[in-house]
Design an enzyme around this catalytic site. Structure first.
Site, PDB file in Angstrom:
ATOM      1  N   GLY A 244       0.767  -1.245   0.000  1.00  0.00           N
ATOM      2  CA  GLY A 244       0.000   0.000   0.000  1.00  0.00           C
ATOM      3  C   GLY A 244       0.791   1.284   0.000  1.00  0.00           C
ATOM      4  N   PRO A 280       4.698  -5.281  -0.823  1.00  0.00           N
ATOM      5  CA  PRO A 280       4.667  -4.123  -1.720  1.00  0.00           C
ATOM      6  C   PRO A 280       4.407  -4.533  -3.161  1.00  0.00           C
ATOM      7  CG  PRO A 280       6.931  -4.745  -1.277  1.00  0.00           C
ATOM      8  CD  PRO A 280       6.075  -5.674  -0.453  1.00  0.00           C
ATOM      9  N   CYS A 349     -12.984   3.349 -29.004  1.00  0.00           N
ATOM     10  CA  CYS A 349     -14.265   4.053 -29.123  1.00  0.00           C
ATOM     11  C   CYS A 349     -14.952   4.199 -27.773  1.00  0.00           C
ATOM     12  CB  CYS A 349     -15.153   3.305 -30.098  1.00  0.00           C
ATOM     13  SG  CYS A 349     -14.319   3.068 -31.670  1.00  0.00           S
TER      14      CYS A 349
END
Ligand SMILES: *Cc1c(COP(=O)(O)O)cnc(C)c1O
Length: 427
Positions: A244, A280, A349
């Site tokens: 985090g 991590p 698109c």
């Protein structure tokens, strides 16, 4: 700190020109830097070694979901790094990359019985259980195989944090982990089962966290729970502190203070005599990768908007569309001239296929190369074929060497992956 920098006016990954990679591997393409991955791992490892006593030689388990390319994993494996995984596929990747099973943690909110069985057979270090129903299923699967499952309970410490609501995981309303009181009861239940061996607690409260305070509050919850469980006669040997910690994205972002983070964790765990683990993802991988792309065209509209249309799109790098994430955009061979504001878009698109609005950039023309920085984590792993665009390839650089570590499929391969239903005959 990373190893993408200009040499003689051209952006390089370590000693390799991104122009060379674009010419030979094509664009769009992810490019990872070995030196950067290693450096980030070693900084964290050194901080852990300096506080080895309170943290008990912590395991550093890279969150595989951040960047699961086998060569990236093998690079980290060679450093002694473990893996935090969230699916059988990720466990298989970690093993294939040479990460020993006893350094693999199996996390995740919804593990199937088949995945639990696979993890037990593989002999992973521990399974982080996220709910009561999962604990019961794990006990049943372990019983069926005549083994005892080593597990930690993932706690929801009711401390939410993170750079965006969609990457916050530790709040009471989030789907992850078990609330504290329930987790204590669940731990006792696991301890009483002949098929389960609870060894510790885990938490992971969110991603892209800049402030240590919420992390500290969560670790404190784990500490208090450890003392409570021990007072009730149970053994708690491991605390998995999750991941985090934020990575720098913008030039102005501060480099994460890994030392302060580890020191804080060591301070909270002081005297407990547990073995810690860190998970991590972003911290190790984010700025170790760029997404290299070529400008298809520049649409200058009469209303003054200038669209930079790239050959990379949201299907290659989803973070801006998914989390409004910021990525730096750097011309590989900058031209002179005053900066202009561009809307940076891909060819897909969808209006969401917009990487940046009003981004000031030095003048760019069709054919120019640009690099999205900070694209090494949650980049290639989220890529897809939307709009029938070929899956984006990956390249790993190490000094002056480079290799395509996931090739771009051909159109033939893309089509061949879909066998026709037998009742639909080819005409
Ligand atoms: C995603 C995840 C991580 C890694 O998060 P980062 O923010 O990339 O460090 C660690 N542990 C668990 C359980 C995760 O789900």
């Amino acid at each position: 700190m990373h190893h993408f920098a200009p040499r003689d006016g051209v952006l390089h990954a370590e000693a390799v020109s991104l122009e060379t990679i674009a010419a030979e591997a094509g664009t769009p393409v992810y490019v990872y830097s070995t030196a950067t991955l290693r450096r980030h791992y070693r900084v964290l490892r050194a901080a852990c070694d300096a506080r080895a006593r309170p943290l008990g030689q912590p395991l550093i388990a890279f969150a595989v979901k951040a960047c699961s390319n086998l060569s990236v994993l093998a690079t980290l494996a060679a450093e002694g790094c473990g893996a935090d995984t969230v699916s059988e596929g990720e466990i298989r990747r970690a093993l294939a990359a040479g990460i020993p099973a006893d350094r693999i943690i199996f996390s995740g909110v919804g593990k199937t019985d088949a995945e639990l069985a696979f993890a037990l057979d593989a002999g992973v270090r521990q399974i982080n259980v996220e709910s009561e129903v999962e604990l019961d299923r794990l006990a049943a699967v372990a019983a069926g195989r005549g083994v005892r499952a080593t597990l930690a309970i993932r706690v929801n410490p009711d401390v939410g944090a993170g750079g965006h609501a969609k990457i916050t995981t530790g709040g009471a309303g989030d789907k992850f982990g078990v609330p504290v009181q329930e987790a204590l009861a669940l731990y006792a239940r696991a301890a009483a089962s002949p098929h389960l061996r609870p060894v510790g607690l885990a938490c992971h409260i969110g991603s892209q966290i800049r402030d240590l305070a919420p992390l500290k509050a969560a670790f404190q919850v784990l500490r208090d729970m450890t003392l409570t469980l021990r007072a009730r006669g149970m053994t708690v040997q491991r605390l998995d502190l999750g991941g985090g910690l934020a990575a720098p994205y913008a030039e102005t972002d501060e480099t994460p203070d890994v030392r302060a983070y580890v020191d804080m964790a060591a301070g909270v765990l002081e005297g407990l005599g547990v073995e810690a683990a860190f998970e991590p993802g972003r911290l190790l991988a984010a700025n170790a990768g760029v997404l290299l792309s070529r400008v298809i065209q520049v649409n200058a509209r009469s209303d003054g908007r200038r669209f930079l249309v790239l050959d990379a799109a949201m299907n290659d790098l989803m973070r801006p569309a998914l989390y409004d994430a910021f990525h730096g955009l750097v011309p590989v061979r900058p031209r002179g001239g005053a900066e202009q504001a561009y809307d940076v878009v891909g060819p897909v698109c969808e209006t969401g296929d917009t990487f940046a609005r009003d981004r000031p950039l030095a003048p760019l023309q069709a054919g120019d190369l640009v690099a999205f920085t900070g694209a090494g984590a949650y980049g290639a792993v989220m890529a897809g074929e939307y709009n029938s665009r070929l899956l984006v390839p990956e390249v790993l650089v190490d000094g002056d060497r480079w290799a395509v570590v996931r090739p771009r499929p051909t159109y033939e391969q893309m089509l061949a992956a879909e066998p026709r239903a037998p009742w639909l005959t080819t005409s």
